[in-house]
Scaffold this active site. Structure first.
Site, PDB file in Angstrom:
ATOM      1  N   LYS A  53     -17.177  20.944 -17.778  1.00  0.00           N
ATOM      2  CA  LYS A  53     -16.485  21.500 -18.512  1.00  0.00           C
ATOM      3  C   LYS A  53     -17.395  22.580 -19.497  1.00  0.00           C
ATOM      4  O   LYS A  53     -16.886  23.504 -19.766  1.00  0.00           O
ATOM      5  CB  LYS A  53     -15.945  20.366 -19.624  1.00  0.00           C
ATOM      6  N   GLN A  97     -12.702  11.996 -25.013  1.00  0.00           N
ATOM      7  CA  GLN A  97     -12.758  11.563 -23.625  1.00  0.00           C
ATOM      8  C   GLN A  97     -12.590  10.087 -23.453  1.00  0.00           C
ATOM      9  O   GLN A  97     -12.834   9.448 -24.212  1.00  0.00           O
ATOM     10  CB  GLN A  97     -14.367  11.785 -23.522  1.00  0.00           C
ATOM     11  N   ASP A 120      -5.504  17.857 -24.513  1.00  0.00           N
ATOM     12  CA  ASP A 120      -5.020  16.993 -23.297  1.00  0.00           C
ATOM     13  C   ASP A 120      -3.706  16.411 -23.579  1.00  0.00           C
ATOM     14  O   ASP A 120      -3.278  15.607 -22.484  1.00  0.00           O
ATOM     15  CB  ASP A 120      -6.010  15.739 -23.115  1.00  0.00           C
TER      16      ASP A 120
HETATM   17  N1  LIG Z   1      -9.085  12.594 -22.261  1.00  0.00           N
HETATM   18  C1  LIG Z   1      -9.658  12.632 -20.973  1.00  0.00           C
HETATM   19  N2  LIG Z   1      -9.052  13.521 -20.032  1.00  0.00           N
HETATM   20  C2  LIG Z   1      -9.584  13.692 -18.793  1.00  0.00           C
HETATM   21  O1  LIG Z   1      -8.610  14.396 -18.139  1.00  0.00           O
HETATM   22  C3  LIG Z   1     -10.368  12.579 -18.444  1.00  0.00           C
HETATM   23  C4  LIG Z   1     -10.862  11.653 -19.528  1.00  0.00           C
HETATM   24  N3  LIG Z   1     -10.488  12.002 -20.656  1.00  0.00           N
HETATM   25  N4  LIG Z   1     -11.903  10.955 -18.939  1.00  0.00           N
HETATM   26  C5  LIG Z   1     -12.614  10.982 -17.543  1.00  0.00           C
HETATM   27  C6  LIG Z   1     -11.343  11.298 -16.577  1.00  0.00           C
HETATM   28  C7  LIG Z   1     -12.263  11.774 -15.491  1.00  0.00           C
HETATM   29  N5  LIG Z   1     -12.039  13.122 -15.198  1.00  0.00           N
HETATM   30  C8  LIG Z   1     -12.750  14.245 -14.282  1.00  0.00           C
HETATM   31  C9  LIG Z   1     -13.668  13.984 -13.521  1.00  0.00           C
HETATM   32  C10 LIG Z   1     -14.349  14.621 -12.710  1.00  0.00           C
HETATM   33  C11 LIG Z   1     -13.995  16.009 -12.649  1.00  0.00           C
HETATM   34  C12 LIG Z   1     -14.692  17.082 -11.979  1.00  0.00           C
HETATM   35  O2  LIG Z   1     -14.975  17.999 -12.431  1.00  0.00           O
HETATM   36  N6  LIG Z   1     -15.035  16.507 -10.645  1.00  0.00           N
HETATM   37  C13 LIG Z   1     -15.525  17.483  -9.609  1.00  0.00           C
HETATM   38  C14 LIG Z   1     -16.887  16.921  -9.075  1.00  0.00           C
HETATM   39  C15 LIG Z   1     -17.885  16.485 -10.090  1.00  0.00           C
HETATM   40  C16 LIG Z   1     -19.100  15.947  -9.360  1.00  0.00           C
HETATM   41  O3  LIG Z   1     -19.423  16.495  -8.347  1.00  0.00           O
HETATM   42  O4  LIG Z   1     -19.737  15.349 -10.242  1.00  0.00           O
HETATM   43  C17 LIG Z   1     -14.577  17.518  -8.248  1.00  0.00           C
HETATM   44  O5  LIG Z   1     -14.763  18.192  -7.533  1.00  0.00           O
HETATM   45  O6  LIG Z   1     -13.811  16.490  -8.310  1.00  0.00           O
HETATM   46  C18 LIG Z   1     -13.038  16.561 -13.567  1.00  0.00           C
HETATM   47  C19 LIG Z   1     -12.459  15.553 -14.432  1.00  0.00           C
HETATM   48  C20 LIG Z   1     -11.196  13.786 -16.297  1.00  0.00           C
HETATM   49  N7  LIG Z   1     -10.813  12.570 -17.168  1.00  0.00           N
END
Ligand SMILES: Nc1nc(=O)c2c([nH]1)NC[C@@H]1CN(c3ccc(C(=O)N[C@@H](CCC(=O)O)C(=O)O)cc3)CN21
Ligand SMILES: NC(=O)c1ccc[n+]([C@@H]2O[C@H](COP(=O)([O-])OP(=O)(O)OC[C@H]3O[C@@H](n4cnc5c(N)ncnc54)[C@H](OP(=O)(O)O)[C@@H]3O)[C@@H](O)[C@H]2O)c1
Length: 297
Positions: A53, A97, A120
């Site tokens: 983010k 979060q 959110d």
């Molecule tokens: N209020 C709230 N809203 C959310 O959307 C949220 C939370 N809390 N708490 C945690 C979870 C997990 N969330 C996530 C977790 C990972 C990515 C992300 O960007 N993942 C990438 C790779 C990350 C990496 O390689 O470390 C992907 O490609 O999946 C996004 C949202 C969103 N989440």
């Protein structure tokens, strides 16, 4: 072999458009949009989210105000922080979060958010609008799922959609969004009987469970569209840590017509929709002060 719905590519495209809009509006508005993230304790999945983010905010010109607290912080202290952020004119979006450690009352904190800054879409006003099919801030991950389906040109009306998971963050809102698009929706959860029988009827299957590689090929109807919301960190047989979804990608990609990968699927779209919501709140705020109306979120 299934077509891969590329969340990373769509996220890049949408984030570029967001950055352009921010650059265009900022001189007029006199400040950039601002996003504040409230995180408590150390959760590895959350830490990856926070990092992505921050990078995305930076690239798109959105100011980010990270607030990371140790697990020893109290409910009252968090309530005070929310009050301050609600009153802070530099902040357009606030995200708490989840999950929070057990000792906190997360619902009370979500209720305390200014609904206009609820990045959110989890405040009762915004969830209520979603239930009624009205315009409002929508939960980022479900909104990202809908963008992915639209990008892949998946027909939703009249299709059988099965959502596994009923959380307030993902399962329930995504089910409502699919319903709004005229799917026939079934929500499955841990007490569902004969899960495979149900999932095999799905033209569109959404997995939001939190169990690594739970959905296997036998559970999927041939040519179904499979969206994997799960983000699970596992240690593989070589002792290496890696991310996997709630879907067994290797077997399911052999039977599905479309599939989202992990990483590179829903995750990057969650981050994108968070920026999108923050920009929307920023525009709403200025439109309200100038009595203008803007397009839908
Ligand atoms: N209020 C709230 N809203 C959310 O959307 C949220 C939370 N809390 N708490 C945690 C979870 C997990 N969330 C996530 C977790 C990972 C990515 C992300 O960007 N993942 C990438 C790779 C990350 C990496 O390689 O470390 C992907 O490609 O999946 C996004 C949202 C969103 N989440
Ligand atoms: N990609 C992203 O951007 C993103 C965003 C948010 C979350 N996530 C990931 O998505 C997953 C789900 O997140 P969440 O916040 O919705 O999780 P959650 O609050 O833990 O909810 C999980 C849901 O799955 C159901 N479930 C658990 N075991 C099951 C089983 N054996 N059979 C059927 N249903 C079962 C639970 O049922 P009950 O209600 O009956 O307990 C619950 O409704 C996690 O991996 C999380 O990390 C990803």
């Amino acid at each position: 072999m299934a077509i891969i719905i590329d969340g990373k590519a769509l996220a890049k495209k949408m984030q570029k458009a967001i950055a352009e809009e921010v650059a265009q509006l900022q001189p007029q508005y006199g400040r950039p949009p601002g996003l504040a993230v409230l995180m408590v304790g150390d959760n590895p999945a959350s830490a990856a989210y926070v990092k992505n983010k921050e990078t995305a905010c930076h690239k798109s010109g959105i100011a980010s105000f990270g607030k990371h607290f140790p697990a020893s912080v109290t409910q009252t202290e968090l309530e005070q922080v929310i009050d301050e952020l609600n009153a802070d004119d530099r902040v357009d979006g606030i995200l708490i979060q989840l999950p929070l450690p057990d000792k906190f009352d997360a619902i009370a904190l979500l209720n305390r958010l200014d609904p206009a800054k609820d990045a959110d879409g989890l405040h009762p006003n915004n969830l209520g609008k979603l239930v009624r099919g009205e315009l409002g801030l929508q939960s980022c991950t479900p909104a990202g799922v809908m963008e992915l389906l639209a990008e892949a040109k998946i027909d939703i009306a009249g299709k059988n959609a099965v959502v596994i998971g009923r959380s307030i963050l993902v399962g329930k809102p995504v089910a409502l969004m699919l319903l709004e698009e005229n799917a026939t929706v079934t929500i499955a959860h841990s007490r569902t009987k004969n899960l495979t029988e149900i999932t095999r009827k799905a033209d569109i299957l959404i997995a939001a469970i939190g169990k690594p590689e739970f959905v296997t090929a036998e559970m999927v109807k041939p040519d179904a569209v499979v969206i994997d919301v799960g983000i699970n960190r596992i240690t593989d047989y070589e002792g290496k840590s890696r991310l996997v979804g709630d879907v067994d990608y290797a077997s399911v990609s052999e039977v599905a017509s479309h599939i989202t990968p992990v990483p590179g699927g829903v995750g990057p779209m969650t981050v994108t929709m968070l920026l999108h919501n923050t920009l929307w709140s920023y525009k709403e705020k200025f439109a309200k002060s100038n009595k203008l109306s803007i397009a839908q979120p």
